[in-house]
Design an enzyme around this catalytic site. Structure first.
Site, short mmCIF file in Angstrom:
data_model
loop_
_atom_site.label_atom_id
_atom_site.label_comp_id
_atom_site.label_asym_id
_atom_site.label_seq_id
_atom_site.Cartn_x
_atom_site.Cartn_y
_atom_site.Cartn_z
N PRO A 9 -1.28 -7.50 3.62
CG PRO A 9 -0.49 -5.31 3.63
CD PRO A 9 -0.18 -6.67 3.10
CG ASN A 10 -5.37 -4.19 6.04
OD1 ASN A 10 -5.50 -4.22 7.26
ND2 ASN A 10 -4.62 -3.28 5.43
NE ARG A 17 -9.69 -4.66 3.33
CZ ARG A 17 -8.61 -4.52 2.54
NH1 ARG A 17 -7.93 -5.58 2.13
NH2 ARG A 17 -8.20 -3.33 2.17
CE1 TYR A 22 -10.27 -4.91 -1.90
CE2 TYR A 22 -11.08 -3.84 0.10
CZ TYR A 22 -10.22 -3.87 -0.98
OH TYR A 22 -9.32 -2.86 -1.16
CG ASN A 73 -4.28 -9.29 -3.14
OD1 ASN A 73 -3.70 -8.19 -3.11
ND2 ASN A 73 -5.60 -9.39 -3.09
CB ALA A 76 -1.94 -1.18 0.90
CG HIS A 79 -1.18 0.63 -4.29
ND1 HIS A 79 -1.58 0.38 -5.58
CD2 HIS A 79 -2.15 0.10 -3.49
CE1 HIS A 79 -2.76 -0.26 -5.57
NE2 HIS A 79 -3.11 -0.44 -4.31
CG ASP A 86 14.30 -4.57 -5.07
OD1 ASP A 86 14.14 -4.38 -6.28
OD2 ASP A 86 14.76 -3.69 -4.30
CD GLU A 97 0.64 -7.16 -8.19
OE1 GLU A 97 1.83 -7.19 -7.83
OE2 GLU A 97 0.08 -6.12 -8.62
CG HIS A 99 -4.59 -6.11 -7.19
ND1 HIS A 99 -4.05 -5.93 -5.94
CD2 HIS A 99 -3.58 -6.00 -8.07
CE1 HIS A 99 -2.76 -5.71 -6.06
NE2 HIS A 99 -2.44 -5.75 -7.34
CB SER A 101 -11.06 -4.04 -5.87
OG SER A 101 -9.73 -3.58 -5.59
NE ARG A 106 -10.79 0.31 -4.59
CZ ARG A 106 -10.33 -0.33 -3.51
NH1 ARG A 106 -9.68 -1.47 -3.64
NH2 ARG A 106 -10.53 0.18 -2.31
C1 DQA Z 1 -6.31 -5.07 -3.10
C2 DQA Z 1 -6.31 -3.65 -3.67
C3 DQA Z 1 -5.38 -2.76 -2.86
O1 DQA Z 1 -5.43 -1.43 -3.37
C4 DQA Z 1 -5.81 -2.73 -1.41
O2 DQA Z 1 -4.89 -1.97 -0.65
C5 DQA Z 1 -6.00 -4.08 -0.82
C6 DQA Z 1 -6.66 -5.10 -1.64
C7 DQA Z 1 -7.35 -5.96 -3.85
O3 DQA Z 1 -7.27 -7.18 -3.69
O4 DQA Z 1 -8.22 -5.45 -4.54
O5 DQA Z 1 -5.71 -4.31 0.35
O6 DQA Z 1 -5.04 -5.66 -3.30
#
Ligand code: DQA
Length: 146
Positions: A9-10, A17, A22, A73, A76, A79, A86, A97, A99, A101, A106
């Site tokens: 997401p996002n 964003r 990012y 990735n 969120a 978390h 699963d 995985e 990320h 950032s 953070r």
């Molecule tokens: C993220 C870090 C996550 O905490 C955040 O919710 C994201 C992006 C990252 O790529 O740094 O959406 O996964």
């Protein structure tokens, strides 16, 4: 060698964003860079992005037995999604995985990583280059397995 790259997401909003966190690259340009590196590595790559947990889970299930690795990735969902944890465990596909950032530097709430223990490893804080590092690590490790 086949690899699936999943963004949660996002991440479709990259380039728009929170650029201070990012960066300014769009997901499309990041994926173009990953594709270039994948071509050099002789690796077939598929990209998937969704803002919906169930769609991400369905996608992971759909590649069972069909890919050599996953780069994810989860945004969120990292978390709090035990369901994605699963799903990764269910298919037994080596998953890396990413990320963009450094989640450990953070807010406290981002230091809790639920999906990460289902993965071989995690790269956090290298910006979009983290996807390339994950792909390289995945291909390197997969070649040692054969
Ligand atoms: C993220 C870090 C996550 O905490 C955040 O919710 C994201 C992006 C990252 O790529 O740094 O959406 O996964």
């Amino acid at each position: 060698m086949k690899v699936l790259v999943i963004n949660g997401p996002n991440l479709n909003m990259l380039g728009i964003r929170e650029k201070n966190i990012y960066g300014t690259e769009t997901l499309e340009s990041i994926n173009n860079d990953i594709k270039k590196r994948a071509d050099e590595l002789g690796c077939e790559i598929e990209f998937f992005q969704s803002n919906h947990e169930g769609e991400i889970i369905d996608k992971i299930h759909s590649v069972y037995g069909k890919v050599d690795g996953i780069v994810i990735n989860p945004g969120a969902y990292t978390h709090y999604s035990l369901a994605i944890f699963d799903a990764i465990k269910s298919v037994s596909i080596d998953t890396y995985e990413v990320h963009i950032s450094n989640v450990f530097a953070r807010e406290e709430k981002r230091t809790n990583l639920v999906t990460t223990p289902a993965c071989v490893g995690v790269i956090s804080g290298f910006g979009s280059y983290g996807y390339i590092l994950a792909l390289e690590g995945l291909c390197h490790n997969a070649s040692k397995k054969n």
